[in-house]
Design an enzyme around this catalytic site. Sequence first.
Site, mmCIF file in Angstrom:
data_model
loop_
_atom_site.group_PDB
_atom_site.id
_atom_site.type_symbol
_atom_site.label_atom_id
_atom_site.label_comp_id
_atom_site.label_asym_id
_atom_site.label_seq_id
_atom_site.Cartn_x
_atom_site.Cartn_y
_atom_site.Cartn_z
ATOM 1 N N TRP A 147 51.095 45.922 38.990
ATOM 2 C CA TRP A 147 51.062 47.260 38.791
ATOM 3 C C TRP A 147 52.454 48.144 38.960
ATOM 4 O O TRP A 147 52.622 49.043 38.481
ATOM 5 C CB TRP A 147 49.837 48.088 38.980
ATOM 6 N N LYS A 171 48.636 39.093 31.001
ATOM 7 C CA LYS A 171 47.458 39.828 31.508
ATOM 8 C C LYS A 171 47.886 40.798 32.741
ATOM 9 O O LYS A 171 48.721 40.511 33.727
ATOM 10 C CB LYS A 171 46.708 38.774 32.635
ATOM 11 N N PRO A 172 48.049 42.106 32.187
ATOM 12 C CA PRO A 172 48.811 43.143 32.802
ATOM 13 C C PRO A 172 47.847 43.465 34.039
ATOM 14 O O PRO A 172 46.461 42.878 34.192
ATOM 15 C CB PRO A 172 48.653 44.313 32.089
ATOM 16 N N ALA A 173 48.118 44.221 35.104
ATOM 17 C CA ALA A 173 47.361 44.518 36.220
ATOM 18 C C ALA A 173 46.243 45.354 35.597
ATOM 19 O O ALA A 173 46.337 46.337 34.499
ATOM 20 C CB ALA A 173 47.932 45.392 37.325
ATOM 21 N N GLU A 246 56.076 35.153 42.111
ATOM 22 C CA GLU A 246 56.973 35.968 42.557
ATOM 23 C C GLU A 246 56.131 36.698 43.632
ATOM 24 O O GLU A 246 55.364 37.705 42.953
ATOM 25 C CB GLU A 246 57.721 36.690 41.647
ATOM 26 N N CYS A 280 58.545 45.087 45.235
ATOM 27 C CA CYS A 280 58.444 43.847 46.093
ATOM 28 C C CYS A 280 60.110 43.845 47.061
ATOM 29 O O CYS A 280 60.052 43.633 48.151
ATOM 30 C CB CYS A 280 58.563 42.760 45.165
ATOM 31 N N GLU A 385 53.463 43.529 55.049
ATOM 32 C CA GLU A 385 54.189 44.000 53.953
ATOM 33 C C GLU A 385 53.754 45.790 53.700
ATOM 34 O O GLU A 385 52.794 45.922 53.612
ATOM 35 C CB GLU A 385 53.977 43.294 52.638
#
Length: 485
Positions: A147, A171-173, A246, A280, A385
């Site tokens: 997203w 397949k999007p979030a 990724e 990221c 993270e």
Amino acid sequence: MFINGQWSDALNGETYPVTNPANGQVVDTVPSASREDVDVAVKAAQASLPGWAETSPDDRASLIRKGLQRVDEQADEIAELLTAEQGKPVFEAQGELHHFLHGMEFYAGLASKLRGAQVPLPPALGKHAYGLVLKRPVGVSVGIVPWNFPLTLMGTKVGPALIAGNPIIIKPARTTPLATLKIIGLLNEAGLPPGVLQCLTGAGNAVGESLILHPAVRRVALTGSTQTGRRVMQLAGTDFKRITLELGGSDPCIICPDANLKRAVSGVVVGRYWNAGQQCLAIKRLYVFEEVYDAFLQGLVEKVGNYRVGDGTTRPDKPFIRMGPLHTAQQREEVEGQLGDAVEKGAKVLVGGKRPDDPASPDGHYFEPAVVVDVPEDSRLATEEVFGPVLPIWKVKTLDEAIAKANRSLWGLGSSIWTQNISWANRALREIDAGVTWVNQIHYGYDELPFGGVKASGLGQEHGPEAVEYYVERKGAVFGGLDWE
Ligand code: NAD
């Protein structure tokens, strides 16, 4: 959803709402795909494969370009939709859409330039035989997108998949399907054959897993968290499906004594707080040499303190909004938890780090960008993270120490160094364990360069011509000589 050339509801009629992170209001409602929908889409993709693989590279590129033109014509509307579902300010959404268009154009330009190889062979088994390296489409591909940058990270999958002759299902979030659906509709309207580019909406652990497990899917590209990457690798591994992952990162940045401090401050601000820190490739650990520590911090704190946080749908008649809300309530709680843990262990917050006193809406997930020092090495800020606008900073004395600390991480995605010293820059390029190192540059994923992580940051690469290699199967071929007796 967009299946086999048309807009479709879920076969079982299920839907879910997409809400605006700035105010909690419902932006739209989309279908929640079931396993049956997945099967219909994968079969449509499978049926489209031979025709698309036979379509000439020039025709593939021209269809993509026609679609991009339609997207460009509706850029303002799409950027606003992205802001409404994701939360980023409109100017950042426009930047993301521009990046998407640029990346897709890069791949359209590459379509007619893909090459295999011709290889001389030893004559022992016949003179004049030669080898070929043929490249064939890998097959039905699936792109699973997060997203934080729904459009650019969709493009990094769609572009190389299509030019290499593969159909792809996106397949999007679950929380950011709207601008993606709009774009996939426009690209299809330009004349892509049915089944070549489709989009299924719904939850990752349902739709995503059904797609990965479908026997006709041969290739899965995931951008997402390290945890999801492990799961996807396990699922895809059973049938040896081709994957690229990724994943997460905790990028280090080193500020050397000879750095141009003004530029470095600006670079770090973009590197940490763009997209409300939900990148990221964000600078998530900062190492500053003691000689410039105070001066650097002064500049940084002043800049971060001036940040305005608010509803991203800024209009010229409203005050300029630099940072939108965090994407979800859960995301904000996670960042608050990480910061709280560091503070409990002795860290000091120099600026920000709390919910604003006067949020644009009480239901928005707003959080003030923070700068934190004296951060214990065992705190969550140092070891996890941090996917939000919080920057932990450490003082260092030597380049050896800075590089050792930069490498003390589970991840290895991006990294950067600010220095005028060419030997130091060279050491950083060679010694930091990461997929990318920027020297005197902000963390930005160029479409022209291969990009991927090492260690827990993933497997394989996107961007650049290199990305296309992950959408082909290379086949060795031998063409026999004419001298058989
Ligand atoms: P996420 O892993 O929760 O979700 C990413 C996508 O995977 C979503 O579409 C989700 O629905 C799907 N998904 C979730 N579980 C799944 C499963 N079991 N099977 C199949 N699909 C599944 O990640 P997120 O929270 O959306 O994104 C943030 C993460 O993504 C961060 O860790 C960030 O660093 C990473 N990220 C990496 C890059 C990169 O290029 N390396 C770029 C952007 C974001």
